[in-house]
Scaffold this motif. Structure first.
Motif, PDB file in Angstrom:
ATOM      1  N   LYS A 118      -2.986  -2.133   4.879  1.00 49.36           N
ATOM      2  CA  LYS A 118      -1.723  -1.601   4.365  1.00 49.36           C
ATOM      3  C   LYS A 118      -1.186  -0.638   5.405  1.00 49.36           C
ATOM      4  N   VAL A 119       0.065  -0.825   5.784  1.00 45.30           N
ATOM      5  CA  VAL A 119       0.729   0.046   6.743  1.00 45.30           C
ATOM      6  C   VAL A 119       1.828   0.792   6.007  1.00 45.30           C
ATOM      7  N   ASP A 120       1.757   2.112   6.018  1.00 45.16           N
ATOM      8  CA  ASP A 120       2.802   2.981   5.475  1.00 45.16           C
ATOM      9  C   ASP A 120       3.426   3.710   6.642  1.00 45.16           C
ATOM     10  N   ALA A 121       4.736   3.617   6.772  1.00 46.58           N
ATOM     11  CA  ALA A 121       5.442   4.315   7.847  1.00 46.58           C
ATOM     12  C   ALA A 121       6.548   5.159   7.229  1.00 46.58           C
ATOM     13  N   SER A 158      -4.408   1.652   6.340  1.00 49.69           N
ATOM     14  CA  SER A 158      -5.594   1.707   5.488  1.00 49.69           C
ATOM     15  C   SER A 158      -6.048   0.301   5.125  1.00 49.69           C
ATOM     16  N   ASN A 159      -7.293   0.198   4.729  1.00 52.15           N
ATOM     17  CA  ASN A 159      -7.855  -1.090   4.330  1.00 52.15           C
ATOM     18  C   ASN A 159      -7.390  -1.466   2.928  1.00 52.15           C
ATOM     19  N   VAL A 160      -7.218  -2.765   2.690  1.00 51.12           N
ATOM     20  CA  VAL A 160      -6.898  -3.288   1.364  1.00 51.12           C
ATOM     21  C   VAL A 160      -8.105  -4.095   0.910  1.00 51.12           C
ATOM     22  N   ASP A 161      -8.761  -3.635  -0.146  1.00 50.23           N
ATOM     23  CA  ASP A 161      -9.944  -4.326  -0.650  1.00 50.23           C
ATOM     24  C   ASP A 161      -9.570  -5.536  -1.503  1.00 50.23           C
ATOM     25  N   HIS A 162      -8.538  -5.385  -2.322  1.00 56.96           N
ATOM     26  CA  HIS A 162      -8.119  -6.468  -3.214  1.00 56.96           C
ATOM     27  C   HIS A 162      -6.602  -6.529  -3.222  1.00 56.96           C
ATOM     28  N   LEU A 163      -6.093  -7.747  -3.312  1.00 57.59           N
ATOM     29  CA  LEU A 163      -4.658  -7.962  -3.464  1.00 57.59           C
ATOM     30  C   LEU A 163      -4.511  -8.998  -4.569  1.00 57.59           C
ATOM     31  N   ILE A 164      -3.787  -8.664  -5.604  1.00 58.22           N
ATOM     32  CA  ILE A 164      -3.617  -9.556  -6.747  1.00 58.22           C
ATOM     33  C   ILE A 164      -2.135  -9.847  -6.906  1.00 58.22           C
ATOM     34  N   ASN A 165      -1.774 -11.116  -6.807  1.00 60.66           N
ATOM     35  CA  ASN A 165      -0.392 -11.530  -7.030  1.00 60.66           C
ATOM     36  C   ASN A 165      -0.233 -11.836  -8.512  1.00 60.66           C
ATOM     37  N   ILE A 166       0.585 -11.081  -9.208  1.00 60.77           N
ATOM     38  CA  ILE A 166       0.747 -11.184 -10.659  1.00 60.77           C
ATOM     39  C   ILE A 166       1.237 -12.579 -11.064  1.00 60.77           C
TER      40      ILE A 166
END
Length: 109
Positions: free
Chosen positions: A3-6, A97-105
């Motif tokens: 995840k990239v936050d700018a 930051s790392n993304v452990d899980h990504l869930i597409n609703i």
């Protein structure tokens, strides 16, 4: 995945958005945020009077990317957000930051 936050200058948002679109970023969330950093106050003149602002409007980009695309995206954001050749205080900050899980609703159930 990462995840990239700018958080960048609000006036640079259209340039960054177009640059990310040009390099093939599939999706992003852009928000208007307010905050301060090291300088804490911005002094401007309005109708001849000195006015201090302690919260400055910024644009926040949130992107979830495959690891292979992170470096290119960070370089594109830096290139598009930087003021002048070497940049200036207040151009922005990027968090990765790392993304452990990504869930597409859409695909649940």
């Amino acid at each position: 995945m990462k995840k990239v936050d700018a958080i960048v200058r609000a006036e640079r948002m259209p340039h960054i958005k177009e640059r990310l679109r040009d390099i093939g970023v599939a999706g992003m969330t852009i928000s208007t945020v307010m905050g301060w950093s090291k300088t804490r106050e911005l002094h401007l003149q309005w109708r001849g009077q000195l006015v201090s602002y302690d919260l400055i409007q910024r644009a926040k980009f949130e992107l979830v990317l495959p690891d292979s695309q992170v470096k290119e995206v960070i370089e594109a954001i830096i290139e598009s957000a930087r003021s002048g050749k070497n940049g200036e205080q207040g151009d922005g900050i990027i968090f990765v930051s790392n993304v452990d899980h990504l869930i597409n609703i859409k695909y649940l159930g």
